[in-house]
Design an enzyme around this catalytic site. Structure first.
Site, PDB file in Angstrom:
ATOM      1  N   GLY A  74       0.809  -1.215   0.000  1.00 44.37           N
ATOM      2  CA  GLY A  74       0.000   0.000   0.000  1.00 44.37           C
ATOM      3  C   GLY A  74       0.837   1.257   0.000  1.00 44.37           C
ATOM      4  O   GLY A  74       2.057   1.233  -0.219  1.00 44.37           O
ATOM      5  N   GLY A 146      -3.848  -3.043   4.915  1.00 43.01           N
ATOM      6  CA  GLY A 146      -2.512  -3.263   4.374  1.00 43.01           C
ATOM      7  C   GLY A 146      -1.838  -4.385   5.138  1.00 43.01           C
ATOM      8  O   GLY A 146      -1.829  -4.369   6.370  1.00 43.01           O
ATOM      9  N   CYS A 175      -3.823   6.466   0.802  1.00 35.41           N
ATOM     10  CA  CYS A 175      -3.706   5.282  -0.067  1.00 35.41           C
ATOM     11  C   CYS A 175      -3.530   5.646  -1.524  1.00 35.41           C
ATOM     12  O   CYS A 175      -3.828   4.842  -2.420  1.00 35.41           O
ATOM     13  CB  CYS A 175      -4.908   4.356   0.122  1.00 35.41           C
TER      14      CYS A 175
END
Length: 237
Positions: A74, A146, A175
């Site tokens: 991520g 994540g 993100c």
């Protein structure tokens, strides 16, 4: 018979480096067969973490809060008080070694938890996390996800916005998804005590991931780090 997952909860916000070190130690112990798989509920002080795909331009306010490399998948995300972070340390070799299926299970866990709390959460293709389609002002993200997997043991996990300061997300592109808002249970008018959120997480974990969760006292890998001791999860309403 599959053994229960040990549940821990830390009362005081845990600095990110201490949490990361504790997870690393637990992953090693699970692999060695000397510790049970674990689920750890905690909060962090205000901070940003950078996943392995984080883009420097997405850190809009680098001096606002500490920024920590996370080692998980991520991009940038925010952690802080009023956000329930749940770190999930499971042996995926017992789950078919299917990381995508595991991520889908974590998404399903969050969606089921939100449903218990009266909120409709949804997946979105190409976007990590869980989204609320009918948030004030339009669709918004309420939970991030994540993970990292080492020797088929997972760590890191999910973060659900309960009653956190949403303005703190303004220091990053959360993100890597520009143009999308963030929300919380409180902002949706569905505020709940953290104990109620935890109860929903525990119940949904059993249903979605098919594992029993057992409160297990202090988180042993946090001892000796100078952080406050963890406390067993209270399961009342």
């Amino acid at each position: 018979m599959t053994s229960p997952v040990a549940l821990y909860q830390t009362a005081e916000p845990v600095p990110y480096p201490a949490a990361l070190a504790a997870m690393e130690a637990r992953v090693a112990a699970i692999r060695a067969g000397t510790a049970a798989e674990a689920l750890w509920f905690l909060e962090h002080p205000p901070l940003y973490t950078a996943g392995t795909s984080a883009r420097p331009d997405d850190l809009l306010a680098p001096d606002r809060f500490p920024v920590h490399p996370a080692g998980r998948g991520g991009q940038y995300t925010y952690h802080g008080p009023g956000q329930r972070v749940a770190y999930v340390m499971l042996d995926l070799s017992r789950r078919g070694r299917d990381v995508r299926a595991f991520v889908a299970d974590l998404e399903g866990w969050l969606i089921a938890t939100l449903a218990e709390l009266g909120v409709r959460g949804e997946r979105r293709p190409g976007r990590i996390g869980i989204w609320v389609p009918d948030a004030p002002g339009g669709e918004a993200k309420i939970a991030a996800l994540g993970i990292r997997v080492r020797h088929w043991i997972s760590f890191h996990g999910v973060a659900l916005n309960v009653d956190c300061d949403l303005d703190h997300f303004a220091g990053i592109v959360p993100c890597g998804l520009a143009g999308h808002g963030v929300t919380s249970l409180a902002a949706l008018g569905r505020g709940a005590p953290m104990a109620r959120v935890d109860r929903a997480l525990i119940d949904s974990f059993g249903r979605v991931l098919g594992r029993e969760v057992v409160a297990s006292g202090p988180f042993p890998d946090l001892e000796g780090t100078g952080q406050p001791p963890a406390m067993a999860q209270e399961t009342g309403p």
